[in-house]
Design a protein around this motif. Structure first.
Motif: not given
Ligand code: PMV
Length: 366
Positions: A17-22, A110-111, A148-149
């Protein structure tokens, strides 16, 4: 053995996951389908022993919304709700399914997922929700991966969704498309594959363009024998190899009939498939019987009505007692009258569902 497609989907997967994803979400409506050529018997990884053919329904739909957030402790978690209510037994089945998809969607590990599903058909209608439910989840997961991609939707989106849906429930692979859909390798059919379903690549002749399905509810109860038990009883079934040959022949004949407007063959093969499926159940070891006296009475009446009036009506039956009365939209008034006067008295509390061929899944953009 791993297939080329499996390796490709795993290689192309989005790792994390992108680090800044909320939070991100996806929502799809996906239909149930009714098989005319039946899938009954499978091998490794939910691959079918024979090709099958179904059409997608319009009214029997699952709507599913998946919300994804990074998991606080980096470990996969899931909450599943059906109609805004927790459902522990579905939740554990869905959790197992999603965990089996980690090689395709590593970011899921990791979700924290929350899934909310709603079916348009009542739980007590005897309609299996696995095809619509699993396909709607598969479509949401493929759409989340896409978000995400950041890669635009390609032509393989539905092919992959079908592949992923198949891993949850074989018949769900066919629900990612509308109208007639085939699944399973068939000699002479270019697009056919055991790994994913495909829409038909030819023009449907007039008689079959607008089929209706009146689902006559004989019993609203949960199936006495699940379809996974039924599939596994095919492993040692004395007629297994003959059945797979019969299904391959029936598939070819039905495809030809749909292409050439051959109503007579369509009826003959559709009914042969329904009765063969139940014949296989009765001759399994142990044998089981899902048809009820009312199912047989309805079959007799459908055949008699066809003989007497020359109307194009036929039936199919899935793994349960409910009869799907298949007819063409052109004769709707006549058939509705027939249902009301002759068939409804045999339905559980007079219940039947007025459905028809549908256009396939729909993405809901909030
Ligand atoms: O997809 P499953 O494992 O629920 O099996 C479906 C079996 C039948 O509904 C009886 C036939 C079919 O092809 O849908």
């Amino acid at each position: 053995m791993e297939s080329n497609l499996q390796l490709r989907y795993q290689d192309e997967s989005v790792a994390g996951l992108p680090g800044d994803l909320v939070s991100i979400e996806s929502e799809w409506k996906s239909p149930s389908n009714i098989a005319l050529i039946k899938y009954w018997g499978k091998f490794a990884g939910q691959l079918p022993r024979n090709p099958s053919l179904s059409f997608s329904l319009k009214e029997a739909i699952s709507s599913t919304k998946v919300v994804l957030k990074p998991s606080p402790d980096g470990i996969f978690e899931l909450t599943y709700q059906l109609d805004n209510q927790e459902n522990r037994s579905f939740e554990s089945r869905i959790k197992e399914y999603i965990e089996s998809l980690f090689p395709y969607f590593p970011f899921l590990q990791e979700s924290s997922l929350s899934i909310n599903s709603h079916n348009t058909f009542p739980h007590s209608s005897g309609i299996a929700s696995s095809a619509s439910g699993m396909s709607s989840i598969a479509l949401c997961l493929c759409a989340l991966e896409e978000k995400i991609s950041g890669i635009e939707r390609g032509i393989d989106f539905f092919g992959k969704a079908s592949y992923i849906a198949r891993l949850g429930s074989g018949s769900a692979s066919r629900s990612v498309y509308g109208n007639f859909v085939s699944w399973g390798f068939a000699q002479g059919f270019k697009l056919s594959s055991d790994e994913f379903a495909s829409p038909l690549d030819f023009t449907i002749s007039p008689s079959f363009k607008s089929l209706c399905d009146a689902i006559l509810i004989i019993s609203p109860e949960k199936k006495k024998v699940s379809s996974s038990q039924g599939h596994s009883l095919m492993k040692n079934h004395p007629y297994a190899s003959l059945r797979y040959e019969q299904a391959k022949k029936n598939f070819t004949l039905l495809m030809k009939a749909i292409k050439s407007d051959d109503v007579e063959t369509f009826i003959r093969i559709t009914e042969n498939e329904a009765l063969s499926l139940h014949g296989l159940m009765m001759s399994s070891d142990p044998g089981f019987l899902l048809l009820e006296p009312a199912s047989l009475e309805i079959i007799d009446r459908i055949r008699k009505f066809r003989e007497e009036t020359g109307t194009f009506i036929t039936f199919t039956i899935d793994a349960g007692p409910n009869v799907h009365l298949i007819y063409s939209l052109d004769s709707r008034d006549k058939v509705l009258d027939f249902i009301k006067t002759e068939l409804q008295p045999f339905c559980f509390e007079g219940n039947w569902i007025d459905d028809r061929m549908g256009e396939g899944p729909e993405e809901i953009n909030s």
